[in-house]
Design a protein around this motif. Structure first.
Motif, PDB file in Angstrom:
ATOM      1  N   ASN A   1     -31.379 -12.488  38.870  1.00 41.82           N
ATOM      2  CA  ASN A   1     -31.317 -13.915  38.389  1.00 41.82           C
ATOM      3  C   ASN A   1     -30.435 -13.836  36.895  1.00 41.82           C
ATOM      4  O   ASN A   1     -29.678 -15.018  36.645  1.00 41.82           O
ATOM      5  N   ALA A   2     -30.534 -13.045  36.283  1.00 45.96           N
ATOM      6  CA  ALA A   2     -30.060 -12.841  34.954  1.00 45.96           C
ATOM      7  C   ALA A   2     -28.550 -12.823  35.113  1.00 45.96           C
ATOM      8  O   ALA A   2     -27.867 -13.317  34.291  1.00 45.96           O
ATOM      9  N   ASN A   3     -28.026 -12.262  36.188  1.00 49.18           N
ATOM     10  CA  ASN A   3     -26.519 -12.488  36.563  1.00 49.18           C
ATOM     11  C   ASN A   3     -25.814 -13.754  37.179  1.00 49.18           C
ATOM     12  O   ASN A   3     -25.006 -13.883  37.699  1.00 49.18           O
TER      13      ASN A   3
ATOM     14  N   TYR B   1     -31.914 -18.408  33.801  1.00 46.48           N
ATOM     15  CA  TYR B   1     -32.837 -18.433  32.818  1.00 46.48           C
ATOM     16  C   TYR B   1     -32.015 -19.094  31.439  1.00 46.48           C
ATOM     17  O   TYR B   1     -30.741 -19.406  31.460  1.00 46.48           O
ATOM     18  N   SER B   2     -32.886 -19.704  30.557  1.00 52.96           N
ATOM     19  CA  SER B   2     -32.309 -20.291  29.337  1.00 52.96           C
ATOM     20  C   SER B   2     -31.748 -19.112  28.460  1.00 52.96           C
ATOM     21  O   SER B   2     -31.896 -17.750  28.719  1.00 52.96           O
TER      22      SER B   2
ATOM     23  N   PHE C   1     -33.185 -15.086  28.632  1.00 48.89           N
ATOM     24  CA  PHE C   1     -32.264 -14.183  28.969  1.00 48.89           C
ATOM     25  C   PHE C   1     -32.392 -13.222  27.840  1.00 48.89           C
ATOM     26  O   PHE C   1     -32.638 -11.976  28.143  1.00 48.89           O
ATOM     27  N   TYR C   2     -32.364 -13.435  26.647  1.00 49.66           N
ATOM     28  CA  TYR C   2     -32.518 -12.525  25.472  1.00 49.66           C
ATOM     29  C   TYR C   2     -33.649 -11.750  25.455  1.00 49.66           C
ATOM     30  O   TYR C   2     -33.678 -10.441  25.247  1.00 49.66           O
TER      31      TYR C   2
END
Length: 435
Positions: free
Chosen positions: A226-228, A233-234, A238-239
Motif C-alpha cells: 500500500n505504501a507503494n 496512506y497520508s 507513511f512516515y
C-alpha cells in the motif's frame, strides 16, 4: 537449455501424434523407440553435465522414465487383439501429455540452470548458520509473548589465520538472507566475515536452527504494498510506517552485532574469534539498505556503509503543520556508497521518500553515488540469476536492460573495493558515476 528441451519434447510428441493419426495406429514401434530415445537422450545430457542436475528436473525426469518404461513393456508384450483406433482418443491423449510435459517443466523454467557469478578472492569460503534469541525483546508479530528470535548466516574464509572485518547485511522488504549470496561469497573470498540477517516476519521465509519456519507477515506485506500506491496512506501515516519498519530492522541488526561482538570477545578459539571487532561495515538492499544507513546513525562502532537502492527513511522528518516531509540537517560523516538502479535513480528528484538521497544534499556530500543504467530494483540481487521469470514478474513485467551478470558482478566488485578502501585502507576508491 530448458526451453530447447521443452521444444524438442513437444515437437517429438506432436510428431508421434501426427504419425499415429496418419497411419491410424495407436501403437507403433516408432512411437515406442522415440520415447525411449527421449529418456536415454535426457540421461546422457545429465551425465554429460550439459543438463546440470537439480531437484527441479525431478518431475520431468520421472515423466520420461514412466513413458519409456511403458513403451518398453509395449515392445516386449505380444499384442493379440489390438485396440480399435480412434483419432479423437489420440488427439486427447496428445493434448493431455503436452500439458503434463509443460507442467513438469515449470520448476525448471522458473528456476533454470545458471552459472555462479565469478569469485575472485584467494580464500575458500565456508558458511555457518545460527539462531539468536533476544531476551530483551518480545516478538510483536505473535500473541504468545515469545522472545524475538533472529536467524543469521555467515560467509567467511575457511582457513582464517588472522582476524577479518565484520560486514552485516540486511535484506529487502520481502527478501531472504541469501538474497545476495554472490556478494557475500566474493567478499568472504577476499577476507571478510559477512553475516546476513533474516528479519522474521519481514523476510519471505526463514528457518531457525531447530527447523521452525516463519513466513512473511501478511499485514506487513500489505503495508509495504500500500505504501507503494498513491493515496492509500497520508504523508503522516507513511512516515510513521517507515519509522516502525526501521525500528524493527535496526533493533535486529544491533542485537546481532552485539551478540557477535560479545562472542568474539569470549570465544577467541572459535569462528567468532576470527573477527576484527574494530572494523565493521553494514550494508543492505532496499529496506535493508535504509536500515543500514539508520543503524550507522545509532552506533559509533560502524566504519562504513553501503546502501543498495534504498531511500534514507531515517534521514526524513515529518512536519505536521505543513504536512511535508523534509530531510534532516545533520552531516553524515561515515564513508557511504550508494548503488542505484533505474527504478530508484529516477525517483531521487521526484519522490518525497527520496528527498534525503538527492545528490545535492550537502549532508551527504562525501558519499559515492553509482547508477546502474538499465538495471531494475532486483537486478542488484541474485534473483535474476536463478529465476529470471520471477524477477520479471516482481518488476511487473518490466525487463531490465542490463546484462544480469554484468550488473551483479560489477556491483560485487564495487562493494569489495569500497570496503577494502574504507575498512582495510587498501587502494583508492573512485567509481564511475554510471555503469
Amino acid at each position: 537449455m530448458e526451453i530447447l528441451i521443452l521444444v524438442v519434447t513437444l515437437v517429438s510428441e506432436l510428431a508421434i501424434a501426427v504419425y499415429s493419426i496418419a497411419t491410424k495406429q495407436s501403437r507403433s514401434k516408432i512411437k515406442s523407440w522415440t520415447r525411449i530415445a527421449m529418456f536415454i537422450g535426457f540421461m546422457m545430457l545429465s551425465l554429460g553435465k550439459v543438463v546440470v542436475w537439480e531437484y527441479t528436473w525431478g518431475l520431468f525426469a520421472c515423466l520420461l522414465l514412466i513413458l519409456a518404461f511403458k513403451e518398453i513393456v509395449a515392445l516386449l508384450r505380444k499384442q493379440t487383439n489390438p485396440a480399435r483406433y480412434k483419432a479423437i482418443s489420440t488427439i486427447w491423449k496428445s493434448l493431455l501429455l503436452t500439458l503434463t510435459v509443460v507442467v513438469t517443466l515449470v520448476p525448471v523454467l522458473l528456476f533454470p540452470q545458471f552459472r555462479l557469478p565469478r569469485v575472485t578472492g584467494p580464500y575458500v569460503v565456508t558458511t555457518a548458520t545460527y539462531s539468536y534469541m533476544d531476551k530483551n525483546r518480545i516478538e510483536e508479530f505473535t500473541d504468545q509473548k515469545d522472545k524475538r528470535s533472529v536467524n543469521v548466516e555467515f560467509w567467511y574464509p575457511e582457513q582464517a589465520d588472522v582476524t577479518y572485518p565484520l560486514l552485516v547485511f540486511s535484506h529487502g522488504a520481502f527478501g531472504i538472507k541469501a538474497s545476495n549470496t554472490s556478494t557475500f561469497t566474493e567478499l568472504a573470498s577476499h577476507g571478510y566475515f559477512v553475516v546476513s540477517i533474516d528479519h522474521p516476519y519481514h523476510s519471505f521465509y526463514t528457518v531457525s536452527e531447530d527447523g521452525k519456519v516463519v513466513t512473511i507477515n501478511p499485514e506487513y506485506m500489505q503495508e509495504v504494498n500500500n505504501a507503494n500506491k498513491d493515496g492509500v496512506y497520508s504523508l503522516g501515516e507513511f512516515y510513521e510506517l517507515t519509522q516502525k519498519w526501521m525500528k524493527l530492522r535496526t533493533d535486529d541488526m544491533s542485537f546481532v552485532m552485539d551478540t557477535i561482538l560479545e562472542q568474539a570477545e569470549q570465544k577467541k578459539d572459535s569462528v567468532y574469534g576470527r573477527i576484527d571487532t574494530q572494523k565493521i561495515g553494514v550494508f543492505g538492499h532496499s529496506m535493508g539498505g535504509a536500515a543500514s544507513v539508520a543503524l550507522s546513525r545509532e552506533r559509533d562502532d560502524i566504519n562504513a556503509v553501503v546502501n543498495i537502492d534504498a531511500p534514507f527513511f531515517s534521514e526524513l522528518v515529518y512536519d505536521k503543520v505543513t504536512n511535508e516531509i523534509n530531510a534532516k540537517s545533520e552531516a553524515f560523516t561515515i564513508p557511504l556508497l550508494n548503488v542505484y538502479s533505474d527504478d530508484v535513480w529516477i525517483q531521487l528528484y521526484s519522490s518525497p521518500p527520496y528527498i534525503a538521497n538527492r545528490i545535492s544534499n550537502e549532508n551527504f556530500k562525501d558519499a559515492y553515488n553509482v547508477h546502474f543504467k538499465g538495471a531494475k530494483h532486483l537486478s542488484l540481487t541474485d534473483l535474476p540469476l536463478f529465476s529470471p521469470i520471477l524477477a520479471d514478474l516482481l518488476h511487473e513485467g518490466r525487463k531490465a536492460n542490463i546484462d544480469k551478470y554484468y550488473a551483479i558482478e560489477t556491483q560485487n566488485e564495487l562493494i569489495l573495493r569500497f570496503f577494502d578502501y574504507a575498512l582495510k585502507n587498501q587502494g583508492q576508491f573512485a567509481p564511475k558515476a554510471t555503469y
